[in-house]
Design a protein around this motif. Structure first.
Motif, PDB file in Angstrom:
ATOM      1  N   VAL A  89      63.645   1.570   8.597  1.00  0.00           N
ATOM      2  CA  VAL A  89      62.390   2.098   8.068  1.00  0.00           C
ATOM      3  C   VAL A  89      62.545   3.606   7.942  1.00  0.00           C
ATOM      4  N   ALA A  90      62.300   4.140   6.755  1.00  0.00           N
ATOM      5  CA  ALA A  90      62.441   5.571   6.510  1.00  0.00           C
ATOM      6  C   ALA A  90      61.163   6.110   5.866  1.00  0.00           C
ATOM      7  N   ILE A  91      60.734   7.277   6.331  1.00  0.00           N
ATOM      8  CA  ILE A  91      59.568   7.969   5.784  1.00  0.00           C
ATOM      9  C   ILE A  91      59.998   9.373   5.393  1.00  0.00           C
ATOM     10  N   GLN A  92      59.670   9.761   4.172  1.00  0.00           N
ATOM     11  CA  GLN A  92      59.960  11.109   3.703  1.00  0.00           C
ATOM     12  C   GLN A  92      58.678  11.803   3.276  1.00  0.00           C
ATOM     13  N   TRP A  93      58.626  13.099   3.594  1.00  0.00           N
ATOM     14  CA  TRP A  93      57.440  13.899   3.261  1.00  0.00           C
ATOM     15  C   TRP A  93      57.915  15.241   2.711  1.00  0.00           C
ATOM     16  N   ARG A  94      57.447  15.573   1.518  1.00  0.00           N
ATOM     17  CA  ARG A  94      57.780  16.839   0.890  1.00  0.00           C
ATOM     18  C   ARG A  94      56.476  17.613   0.682  1.00  0.00           C
ATOM     19  N   SER A 139      67.907 -10.879   2.647  1.00  0.00           N
ATOM     20  CA  SER A 139      67.635  -9.448   2.796  1.00  0.00           C
ATOM     21  C   SER A 139      66.488  -9.086   1.875  1.00  0.00           C
ATOM     22  N   GLY A 140      65.805  -7.998   2.192  1.00  0.00           N
ATOM     23  CA  GLY A 140      64.699  -7.540   1.364  1.00  0.00           C
ATOM     24  C   GLY A 140      64.454  -6.060   1.542  1.00  0.00           C
ATOM     25  N   LEU A 141      64.088  -5.388   0.464  1.00  0.00           N
ATOM     26  CA  LEU A 141      63.780  -3.961   0.496  1.00  0.00           C
ATOM     27  C   LEU A 141      62.520  -3.699  -0.314  1.00  0.00           C
ATOM     28  N   LEU A 142      61.633  -2.858   0.239  1.00  0.00           N
ATOM     29  CA  LEU A 142      60.462  -2.359  -0.463  1.00  0.00           C
ATOM     30  C   LEU A 142      60.408  -0.853  -0.285  1.00  0.00           C
ATOM     31  N   SER A 143      60.181  -0.136  -1.380  1.00  0.00           N
ATOM     32  CA  SER A 143      60.112   1.322  -1.303  1.00  0.00           C
ATOM     33  C   SER A 143      59.124   1.835  -2.333  1.00  0.00           C
ATOM     34  N   ASP A 144      58.440   2.891  -1.978  1.00  0.00           N
ATOM     35  CA  ASP A 144      57.535   3.525  -2.922  1.00  0.00           C
ATOM     36  C   ASP A 144      57.360   4.987  -2.548  1.00  0.00           C
ATOM     37  N   GLY A 192      57.035   9.311   0.728  1.00  0.00           N
ATOM     38  CA  GLY A 192      57.744   8.084   0.390  1.00  0.00           C
ATOM     39  C   GLY A 192      57.995   7.248   1.624  1.00  0.00           C
ATOM     40  N   ILE A 193      57.902   5.941   1.465  1.00  0.00           N
ATOM     41  CA  ILE A 193      58.127   5.013   2.578  1.00  0.00           C
ATOM     42  C   ILE A 193      59.037   3.894   2.092  1.00  0.00           C
ATOM     43  N   LEU A 194      59.999   3.550   2.922  1.00  0.00           N
ATOM     44  CA  LEU A 194      60.955   2.478   2.602  1.00  0.00           C
ATOM     45  C   LEU A 194      61.135   1.592   3.819  1.00  0.00           C
ATOM     46  N   ALA A 195      61.187   0.287   3.584  1.00  0.00           N
ATOM     47  CA  ALA A 195      61.510  -0.684   4.625  1.00  0.00           C
ATOM     48  C   ALA A 195      62.597  -1.619   4.108  1.00  0.00           C
ATOM     49  N   ASP A 196      63.573  -1.862   4.923  1.00  0.00           N
ATOM     50  CA  ASP A 196      64.726  -2.668   4.523  1.00  0.00           C
ATOM     51  C   ASP A 196      65.074  -3.583   5.687  1.00  0.00           C
ATOM     52  N   ILE A 197      65.273  -4.860   5.407  1.00  0.00           N
ATOM     53  CA  ILE A 197      65.696  -5.784   6.453  1.00  0.00           C
ATOM     54  C   ILE A 197      66.863  -6.622   5.936  1.00  0.00           C
ATOM     55  N   ALA A 198      67.675  -7.085   6.864  1.00  0.00           N
ATOM     56  CA  ALA A 198      68.773  -7.988   6.514  1.00  0.00           C
ATOM     57  C   ALA A 198      69.002  -8.933   7.674  1.00  0.00           C
ATOM     58  N   TYR A 199      69.144 -10.199   7.338  1.00  0.00           N
ATOM     59  CA  TYR A 199      69.366 -11.238   8.355  1.00  0.00           C
ATOM     60  C   TYR A 199      70.548 -12.083   7.899  1.00  0.00           C
ATOM     61  N   GLN A 200      71.529 -12.238   8.776  1.00  0.00           N
ATOM     62  CA  GLN A 200      72.707 -13.053   8.467  1.00  0.00           C
ATOM     63  C   GLN A 200      72.986 -14.016   9.608  1.00  0.00           C
ATOM     64  N   LYS A 201      73.352 -15.223   9.252  1.00  0.00           N
ATOM     65  CA  LYS A 201      73.914 -16.160  10.220  1.00  0.00           C
ATOM     66  C   LYS A 201      75.250 -16.651   9.669  1.00  0.00           C
ATOM     67  N   ASP A 243      79.009  -5.785  13.733  1.00  0.00           N
ATOM     68  CA  ASP A 243      77.614  -5.950  14.125  1.00  0.00           C
ATOM     69  C   ASP A 243      76.627  -5.730  12.990  1.00  0.00           C
ATOM     70  N   VAL A 244      76.994  -4.947  11.984  1.00  0.00           N
ATOM     71  CA  VAL A 244      76.031  -4.444  11.010  1.00  0.00           C
ATOM     72  C   VAL A 244      76.017  -5.300   9.749  1.00  0.00           C
ATOM     73  N   PRO A 245      74.856  -5.802   9.333  1.00  0.00           N
ATOM     74  CA  PRO A 245      74.788  -6.497   8.041  1.00  0.00           C
ATOM     75  C   PRO A 245      74.943  -5.490   6.904  1.00  0.00           C
ATOM     76  N   SER A 246      75.862  -5.766   6.004  1.00  0.00           N
ATOM     77  CA  SER A 246      76.187  -4.793   4.960  1.00  0.00           C
ATOM     78  C   SER A 246      75.031  -4.580   3.990  1.00  0.00           C
ATOM     79  N   GLU A 247      74.072  -5.503   3.925  1.00  0.00           N
ATOM     80  CA  GLU A 247      72.961  -5.364   2.981  1.00  0.00           C
ATOM     81  C   GLU A 247      72.092  -4.144   3.269  1.00  0.00           C
ATOM     82  N   LEU A 248      72.172  -3.583   4.495  1.00  0.00           N
ATOM     83  CA  LEU A 248      71.369  -2.414   4.823  1.00  0.00           C
ATOM     84  C   LEU A 248      71.946  -1.124   4.264  1.00  0.00           C
ATOM     85  N   LEU A 249      73.159  -1.159   3.756  1.00  0.00           N
ATOM     86  CA  LEU A 249      73.869   0.067   3.418  1.00  0.00           C
ATOM     87  C   LEU A 249      73.880   0.330   1.918  1.00  0.00           C
TER      88      LEU A 249
END
Length: 929
Positions: A310-315, A227-232, A242-251, A164-170
């Motif tokens: 989508v991941a959000i980190q706060w220190r 697939s696409g990833l943006l993080s800062d 810090g905020i990160l968004a990652d998507i992957a689409y496969q057919k 089920d899982v697209p490997s690009e997310l890992l």
């Protein structure tokens, strides 16, 4: 390197761009790509439910000794991947193997299960050409985790469906092969932990994108992926965020061609009809076993994977860190097929008088001709849609240098909907000739032209079924670790975890609608390219049109069925499981001994509360005025069970540092694996056969609510030599003694329906056998041959070999096969991966092989014989050209040798299926900066 918000305003604006900018990134020129240093150095894996940094390109070798100048070397590409994975294995307190993406969205295989097969001790199962599930050291009771937490598909299996899982997310995958007290229980073979990336993994802004187009040769289709990833990350007045968004689409697309031989039955000379058949074959007094027909299947389908993370980190301070993450996986699977069978079911099959027959030495049929064999031509549709969403929040607080407290909360919701639709046409084969002596069976039908003539077919019946499963999980845990200065005791960890998981499934059951009369819609199916043209069989058949079957509503409209099957109260089953677990573990080291040692000892205590509810139901057939039948009244009675149990699970892990590069590990532990929800499902639904099904083998399946949990006692020994940053040679031996092992069993039941009709059903279910044993050896080796001259220094190799032996009682106590290994276990398997990486070129060629294995210990229609899969190997390869440090082009291929999969009924003289799947060729463009 981070900076303040004011100076990074443009980076914050960039983050607001959606991941649909992937195509724009790929179109960027090399001159527009940024140059800079590699990402942060961290080769940790996740453990104990806490998120951890990922393995990314730019890994430095953390395993080097202090003062070693090579420790400062930064490497990229495949070398970085192998180096990071090797460092995780070397430094882990448990026996673990890892796969690390050499770059963002770039695991070595696009399918997660196929990536895992490169690890020693892991064998995979394939479904329609792709890896779908795994066994670790011969056992399929595997726990799946996402960043150290629960993750599953709502299908009752209690684990994530790996396809089920697209490997690009890992970012990477860790496989824990022996338990320790701080790891979550519920596995016999190991834990597979999927790691995603977090914004604090990177020193600042990070972006990556890829586009892919794959061609599948058998189905002759191309499908896209991206697939696409943006993080800062940046400093703010309330701390670092810090905020990160990652998507992957496969057919993907597939076609699978199968030639089948129907189950074999041994003629009984005490039965008059069988005695007459023996006499006609001149086999009186000789053991004789005949197949009851043959058939073909041509399956078409596609998969669609859409994953977001989508991941959000706060220190807010150097001692406190929060991580929130939402991971969502949306998977759609569809197949439609033609399945054409000439077979008599469990009724006798009649040899053609005077025809020549041949037999194996044991009396099994090898070739011959039969007369007047019933035919079913089925066209069907199967659709699955699964969504799993995981919400998690992690807090890590370090109030002192010695004390770390981690709190973790999670909520998972998963849904799966399945739709099945089958149109049945009936006919008769005047003669059926079979020859199963070669690798590809030969099939002949007479008289010529009969089976592709629509006048020789009639409408038979229609079956449809809809079911929906909903699963949820609420889990929370608190862990604390206190470290000591000096002395034998390094640290003490303790924690508590609570989880409340439930699953509910409602199923309409198969609705049978009788049909009669001449065909309405139909098509002639051309089979000249079947099996790539290598099969010797007829040229075509008549079937209900595929163009209609792919639309469930259009199919019912074409057949004049204007209603949907209905959910009955008795079509529901529910399972709920609460677990309470507490553990304590002591970590120690004695580095002044002649052989320095370190390790941990601990105990985990787990209480499980379980409740299951369902129904036993029967649906009779009602005969219509035209002689057809349809579903009638349903009768049902409730079934349920509830209980609780507590298990104590001790563990010990020891590591001896024989030299700076050579270490010896020993582990002893106890573990448990609970029955899965589908195994516990108490419901059994029996629908009386319709008029077009009377000559078929009648089957049903259900769970067993009284199953006990499996427990195991485990011993592991591992010797590991790390002779360079990317070079290692390791060997491991393991032994597991399993109690209450759960095994598949088939029982014959004579079922009488309310209308007084009695039919024999082969019912597949589960039971606890007394015990099972698994033992084996793994050997793994990897190295880059940097010492070679010139261009040859880019060569490298990964290889591993696994031997696993198992023993458990067989469901069958008499007959030709009474001893079988555990299901899905090959005794021998190996991987050889050739690598080349030098300059701008990176290439891999991976060959995976496994010996024969048991698909199921007792299959329907086999007389309770096991079904074996013969040995096979598969070759995959890839070639990457790094145009710039930030832009690369890749071509890869899967199943390059056109591997055939072959199964048989217990004995190799009784073939079952021969199957081929697509070869896939993909082109990938990837940019990262």
């Amino acid at each position: 390197m981070t900076s303040n918000l004011g100076s990074r305003g443009t980076a914050g604006a960039r983050f607001l761009l959606t991941c649909s900018m992937a195509a724009l990134f790929v179109g960027a020129t090399a001159g527009q790509a940024q140059t800079g240093t590699a990402g942060p150095v961290n080769a940790q894996s996740s453990s104990g439910g806490a998120t951890a940094p990922s393995g990314d390109q730019g890994q430095a070798d953390t395993s080097q000794q202090p003062g070693d100048a090579s420790a400062a070397i930064v490497v990229t590409g495949v070398r970085a991947s192998l180096q990071s994975a090797q460092s995780i294995k070397r430094n882990s307190p448990q026996i673990v193997d890892s796969i690390v993406a050499e770059d963002i969205g770039k695991l070595p295989d696009r399918n997660v299960a196929e990536a895992l097969q490169r690890i020693s001790g892991i064998q995979i199962q394939r479904q329609y050409g792709e890896g779908s599930s795994v066994a670790i050291r011969g056992l399929t009771q595997v726990r799946t985790e996402l960043n150290g937490r629960d993750i599953f598909t709502a299908n009752g299996a209690n684990q994530l469906s790996l396809e089920d899982v697209p490997s690009e997310l890992l970012a990477g995958i860790d496989v824990y092969k022996n338990p320790s007290s701080d790891l979550i229980e519920d596995q016999l073979s190991g834990t597979i932990n999927f790691r995603t990336r977090k914004p604090f993994d990177f020193s600042g802004f990070k972006a990556s994108a890829s586009v892919n187009n794959s061609y599948y040769d058998l189905v002759d289709k191309s499908k896209p992926s991206f697939s696409g990833l943006l993080s800062d990350r940046w400093e703010t007045g309330i701390g670092e965020i810090g905020i990160l968004a990652d998507i992957a689409y496969q057919k993907t697309a597939f076609r699978e061609d199968t030639i089948s031989t129907q189950p074999f039955y041994t003629l009984d000379p005490t039965v008059p009809a069988d005695a007459a058949t023996l006499a006609s074959l001149n086999r009186t007094g000789q053991t004789t076993t005949l197949p009851h027909g043959t058939g073909i299947g041509q399956h078409y389908g596609d998969r669609r994977r859409f994953g977001t993370d989508v991941a959000i980190q706060w220190r807010p301070s150097p001692t406190l860190e929060f991580t929130g993450e939402v991971f969502r996986n949306d998977y759609k699977f569809r197949f439609d097929d033609y399945s054409w069978f000439a077979y008599s079911g469990d009724a006798a099959i009649q040899p053609l008088p005077g025809a020549a027959f041949t037999y194996a030495d044991n009396g099994d049929f090898q070739s011959g001709t039969f007369a007047n064999v019933p035919v079913n031509s089925n066209t069907s549709l199967s659709v699955r849609h699964s969504i799993t969403t995981d919400y998690s929040l992690n807090a890590k607080w370090k109030p002192t240098d010695r004390l770390t407290i981690t709190a973790d909360g999670q909520y998972v919701r998963a849904t799966t909907t399945n739709t099945r639709s089958i149109v049945i046409l009936n006919s008769t084969a005047g003669t059926l000739t079979q020859d199963i002596r070669s690798a590809i069976p030969v099939i002949g039908i007479g008289p010529a032209g009969a089976i592709d003539n629509p006048n020789n077919y009639t409408l038979g019946g229609y079956l449809d079924d809809i079911n929906r499963s909903v699963g949820s999980d609420k889990a929370g845990r608190v862990d604390a670790e206190y470290k000591f200065d000096g002395g034998f005791l390094s640290s003490v960890k303790a924690g508590f975890r609570f989880a409340d998981r439930s699953n509910s499934t409602k199923d309409t059951g198969y609705r049978y609608t009788g049909l009669s009369g001449p065909l309405g819609q139909y098509e002639r199916v051309d089979l000249t390219d079947f099996f790539r043209g290598d099969a010797d069989l007829f040229n075509g058949i008549i079937a209900f049109p595929r163009s209609t079957i792919v639309d469930y509503d259009a199919t019912r409209a074409a057949l004049g069925i204007d209603t949907l099957p209905s959910y009955l109260p008795s079509g529901r089953n529910d399972e709920r499981q609460k677990t309470y677990a507490g553990y304590v573990a002591a970590f120690f080291k004695a580095d002044r001994l002649p052989v320095p040692i370190d390790g941990n000892i601990g105990v985990r205590i787990v209480k499980t509360e379980l409740a299951v509810n369902g129904f036993y139901q029967q649906t009779e057939q009602v005969t219509q005025a035209d002689g057809t039948s349809t579903n009638g009244a349903t009768t049902f009675s409730p079934i349920g069970d509830s209980r609780s149990y507590t298990k104590v699970l001790p563990s010990l892990n020891l590591r001896g540092h024989l030299t700076d590069k050579l270490q010896l590990r020993f582990a002893a532990s106890a573990n448990l694996a609970r029955p899965t929800f589908d195994q516990l499902n108490p419901s059994l639904t029996l629908t009386e056969p319709g008029t077009s099904q009377l000559n078929q083998i009648h089957t049903a399946s259900g769970g067993n609510p009284y199953l006990k949990p499996m427990t195991s006692k485990n011993l592991d020994l591992s010797l590991e030599w790390y002779f360079s940053r990317t070079g290692s040679l390791t060997a491991a031996a393991f032994y597991k003694h399993i109690s209450n092992y759960i095994q598949t069993a088939v029982t014959n039941r004579a079922v009488t329906f309310p209308d007084g009709q009695t039919f024999n059903y082969e019912v597949t279910s589960y039971n606890n056998v007394a015990s099972g044993k698994v033992k084996g050896v793994e050997v793994a080796y990897q190295q880059f041959f940097d010492f070679l001259p010139g261009l040859l220094r880019g060569l490298g190799v990964q290889s591993n070999f696994t031997y696993v032996d198992s023993k458990a009682p067989s469901p069958q106590t008499s007959g030709p096969v009474t001893n079988v290994p555990l299901e899905n276990l090959s005794k021998y398997s190996y991987n050889v991966v050739g690598i080349y990486e030098l300059g701008k070129i990176s290439a891999r060629a991976a060959y995976n092989w496994r010996s024969k294995y048991v698909q199921t210990t007792a299959g329907n229609g086999t007389g309770s014989l096991p079904i074996f899969n013969k040995a096979f190997g598969q070759l995959d390869a890839s070639l990457t050209y790094n145009v710039t440090p930030h832009f690369s082009l890749t071509v890869d291929g899967r199943n390059l040798l056109n591997t055939r999969l072959t199964t048989y009924f217990g004995l190799d003289t009784r073939p079952r299926d021969v199957t081929i799947d697509d070869r896939r060729i993909s082109g990938i463009a990837r940019i990262t900066f």
